[in-house]
Each structure stands twice: as structure tokens, then as C-alpha cells.
Scaffold this motif. Structure first.
Motif, mmCIF file in Angstrom:
data_model
loop_
_atom_site.group_PDB
_atom_site.id
_atom_site.type_symbol
_atom_site.label_atom_id
_atom_site.label_comp_id
_atom_site.label_asym_id
_atom_site.label_seq_id
_atom_site.Cartn_x
_atom_site.Cartn_y
_atom_site.Cartn_z
ATOM 1 N N LEU A 186 0.813 -1.217 0.000
ATOM 2 C CA LEU A 186 0.000 0.000 0.000
ATOM 3 C C LEU A 186 0.845 1.264 0.000
ATOM 4 O O LEU A 186 0.353 2.349 -0.299
ATOM 5 N N VAL A 187 2.122 1.139 0.340
ATOM 6 C CA VAL A 187 3.001 2.310 0.436
ATOM 7 C C VAL A 187 3.682 2.611 -0.891
ATOM 8 O O VAL A 187 3.867 3.773 -1.263
ATOM 9 N N GLY A 188 4.073 1.584 -1.620
ATOM 10 C CA GLY A 188 4.758 1.801 -2.891
ATOM 11 C C GLY A 188 4.649 0.591 -3.788
ATOM 12 O O GLY A 188 4.409 -0.526 -3.330
ATOM 13 N N THR A 189 4.866 0.809 -5.081
ATOM 14 C CA THR A 189 4.797 -0.279 -6.051
ATOM 15 C C THR A 189 6.093 -1.089 -6.031
ATOM 16 O O THR A 189 7.091 -0.689 -5.431
ATOM 17 N N ASP A 190 6.087 -2.222 -6.724
ATOM 18 C CA ASP A 190 7.289 -3.063 -6.794
ATOM 19 C C ASP A 190 8.465 -2.293 -7.380
ATOM 20 O O ASP A 190 9.609 -2.446 -6.924
ATOM 21 N N ALA B 100 18.421 8.965 -4.610
ATOM 22 C CA ALA B 100 17.127 9.463 -4.144
ATOM 23 C C ALA B 100 16.037 8.814 -4.990
ATOM 24 O O ALA B 100 16.180 8.704 -6.216
ATOM 25 N N VAL B 101 14.982 8.379 -4.342
ATOM 26 C CA VAL B 101 13.863 7.741 -5.048
ATOM 27 C C VAL B 101 12.563 8.320 -4.503
ATOM 28 O O VAL B 101 12.334 8.298 -3.293
ATOM 29 N N PHE B 102 11.736 8.821 -5.398
ATOM 30 C CA PHE B 102 10.477 9.451 -4.993
ATOM 31 C C PHE B 102 9.314 8.892 -5.805
ATOM 32 O O PHE B 102 9.443 8.660 -7.014
ATOM 33 N N ILE B 103 8.186 8.708 -5.139
ATOM 34 C CA ILE B 103 6.914 8.495 -5.827
ATOM 35 C C ILE B 103 6.259 9.862 -5.973
ATOM 36 O O ILE B 103 6.169 10.617 -5.002
ATOM 37 N N GLU B 104 5.811 10.172 -7.182
ATOM 38 C CA GLU B 104 5.220 11.486 -7.425
ATOM 39 C C GLU B 104 3.996 11.386 -8.332
ATOM 40 O O GLU B 104 3.801 10.390 -9.026
ATOM 41 N N ASN B 105 3.199 12.452 -8.305
ATOM 42 C CA ASN B 105 2.155 12.591 -9.317
ATOM 43 C C ASN B 105 2.773 13.210 -10.562
ATOM 44 O O ASN B 105 3.990 13.433 -10.618
ATOM 45 N N ARG C 230 22.439 11.174 -13.424
ATOM 46 C CA ARG C 230 21.465 10.203 -13.930
ATOM 47 C C ARG C 230 20.132 10.382 -13.216
ATOM 48 O O ARG C 230 20.068 10.301 -11.990
ATOM 49 N N VAL C 231 19.093 10.624 -13.979
ATOM 50 C CA VAL C 231 17.733 10.731 -13.454
ATOM 51 C C VAL C 231 16.847 9.805 -14.288
ATOM 52 O O VAL C 231 16.770 9.944 -15.511
ATOM 53 N N THR C 232 16.204 8.866 -13.631
ATOM 54 C CA THR C 232 15.340 7.903 -14.310
ATOM 55 C C THR C 232 13.897 8.134 -13.882
ATOM 56 O O THR C 232 13.609 8.207 -12.685
ATOM 57 N N VAL C 233 13.005 8.268 -14.848
ATOM 58 C CA VAL C 233 11.585 8.462 -14.568
ATOM 59 C C VAL C 233 10.818 7.299 -15.179
ATOM 60 O O VAL C 233 10.917 7.049 -16.390
ATOM 61 N N VAL C 234 10.080 6.577 -14.355
ATOM 62 C CA VAL C 234 9.332 5.423 -14.843
ATOM 63 C C VAL C 234 7.889 5.508 -14.353
ATOM 64 O O VAL C 234 7.600 6.092 -13.304
ATOM 65 N N ALA C 235 7.005 4.928 -15.147
ATOM 66 C CA ALA C 235 5.597 4.803 -14.749
ATOM 67 C C ALA C 235 5.416 3.405 -14.169
ATOM 68 O O ALA C 235 5.428 2.421 -14.918
ATOM 69 N N PRO C 236 5.261 3.268 -12.860
ATOM 70 C CA PRO C 236 5.180 1.932 -12.256
ATOM 71 C C PRO C 236 3.871 1.220 -12.552
ATOM 72 O O PRO C 236 3.788 -0.006 -12.503
#
Length: 244
Positions: free
Chosen positions: A26-30, A138-143, A188-194
Motif C-alpha cells: 500500500l506504500v509503494g509499487t514493486d 534518491a527515489v520518490f513516488i510522485e504525481n 542520472r535521473v530515471t523516470v518510470v511509470a510503475p
């Protein structure tokens, strides 16, 4: 109309929060957890910790966690959450993101839906670099602000016509402009749609009492994520990984 300070809004919301067992799913995706990696023994900063779910899970996994939030109510709620889940040793600090440079260096900085609250973001980016130890991440979940239709609905529908506004009314979804600021500072900045969070928003805002419709829209999101990959960038959820 008088504007209520954002801190007061979040204090009020967190004061209503009840502690509960935390659940990684519930906190974050795989993808989010994979990018965080093995946190055992690492110095980890949970930025904008809110009620503390992520901080609790990180500490339980063996990290040395500093949990930070600008809301006094959030810090109180996060302490309760840690105690309820039997987790000790988390360092709780009430501070804004602009105080990042005073907290020391970390092997990992993380957070959920916090970056889009930070303004001016250009001033925050070098602070984040200073907070990351050499080789840190650094790893963030964002809208996401990429979908113009979602942004149009956010500006003109949410908060009206009985549709709930879930933020404080001041934040703006995370944009490609802000991603570009990160890329200028970091190698390096990686943006993914989980996952695809798109059609389910219709059920969330317009069909809140129709569980069957909500299930249908959730299934539609999953199918589109799998078979129509071009749609992924238009969803309302992204994970951002930044390597120092």
C-alpha cells in the motif's frame, strides 16, 4: 477568501489519522521498492514523512531512518505509527525541505508525493545534492503534470461540484520542467511509470460509491499499461530515481 496556511491544513488532517499496521504493497509499487534496493544499515531520509508508513517500513528493513515533515501534526502521527507497529530508533525531525542541508548526509533520500509541494524547486535541487552522500540515491513516488486533460480537470473540476480536493490546494503536480532541473544537477535521473493511474481517477472522483465500476476502471488501467505502452506517460503516477 482567506487562505488557510498549508501547515494548518496538514496538521488538521494528520490529527485525524489513526495508527494502523503498515503494508509495503500500500506504500509503494514493486518498481519503487526495487529502486530503493537493500536498505540494511543505510542512512535513509524520509522527506515529508506524513503519517510515517514509509519510515516504519524502512526502519523495519534495517535502515537508520530520519523522518522529516514540516507539519507538527505529521510528526506526532508518525511517532504514533512507529509505536503502534513496534518500531524504534527512527529519528523524527520537524523541518521544511529547505532545511535539508542541516540534517547531514544520507545514502538514500526518499519520499512519497512530496517534491511537488516544494517551491521554489530550483533552490531545493542543490540542497538535495548536498544531502546525498557520494554514490547515494534518491527515489520518490510522485504525481505527474504530463496529461493536459487531467490538469484541466484539476484546475476546473476538483474542489467543485462535490468532487473532493485531496491536496492542500496550493501544490502543483510534478512537471517535466522540474525533472529537467534535476537532470541539470545530477548525472542520472530515471523516470518510470510503475503502473497506469488514469481511468481509475474517473471512478475515484465521479463514481466513489460504485465498487463494480471502480473495479472495471482499475482493470482497464492494468490492460492499457500492459498493451498500450504509449499511454503510460499520460498517467498520474511516476517514480523518479536520482543517482548522485
Amino acid at each position: 477568501m482567506e487562505r488557510i496556511p498549508a501547515a494548518e491544513i496538514w496538521d488538521a488532517r494528520h490529527s485525524l489519522a489513526e495508527p494502523h499496521p503498515v503494508d509495503r504493497a500500500l506504500v509503494g509499487t514493486d518498481i519503487f521498492w526495487d529502486l530503493l534496493g537493500d536498505v540494511r544499515g543505510k542512512r535513509v531520509l524520509d522527506l515529508g514523512c506524513g503519517q510515517g508508513d514509509l519510515a516504519v517500513l524502512l526502519a523495519r528493513a534495517g535502515a537508520r531512518v530520519t523522518a522529516v515533515d514540516g507539519s507538527a501534526g505529521a510528526i506526532v502521527a508518525a511517532r504514533r505509527q512507529a509505536a503502534f507497529n513496534g518500531v524504534r530508533g527512527i529519528r523524527f525531525v520537524r523541518a521544511d525541505a529547505v532545511a535539508l542541508g542541516t540534517l547531514g548526509q544520507f545514502d538514500l533520500v526518499t519520499g512519497r508525493y512530496i517534491l511537488h509541494h516544494i517551491e521554489p524547486f530550483a533552490d531545493f535541487v542543490p540542497l538535495l545534492r548536498c544531502a546525498l552522500a557520494p554514490g547515494g540515491r534518491a527515489v520518490f513516488i510522485e504525481n505527474s503534470a504530463r496529461n493536459p486533460l487531467l490538469m484541466l480537470a484539476r484546475r476546473h473540476l476538483v474542489g467543485r461540484f462535490g468532487l473532493p480536493r485531496r491536496g492542500d490546494g496550493r501544490e502543483r503536480p510534478f512537471s517535466d520542467r522540474e525533472s529537467a532541473l534535476l537532470r541539470r544537477e545530477f548525472g542520472r535521473v530515471t523516470v518510470v511509470a510503475p503502473e497506469l493511474v488514469l481511468f481509475r481517477l474517473v471512478a475515484r472522483y465521479f463514481l466513489r460509491r460504485h465498487e463494480r465500476a471502480a473495479s472495471l476502471f482499475n482493470r482497464l488501467d492494468r490492460l492499457c499499461y500492459r498493451y498500450f505502452t504509449a499511454l503510460r506517460r499520460w498517467g498520474y503516477l511516476q517514480v523518479i530515481a536520482i543517482d548522485a
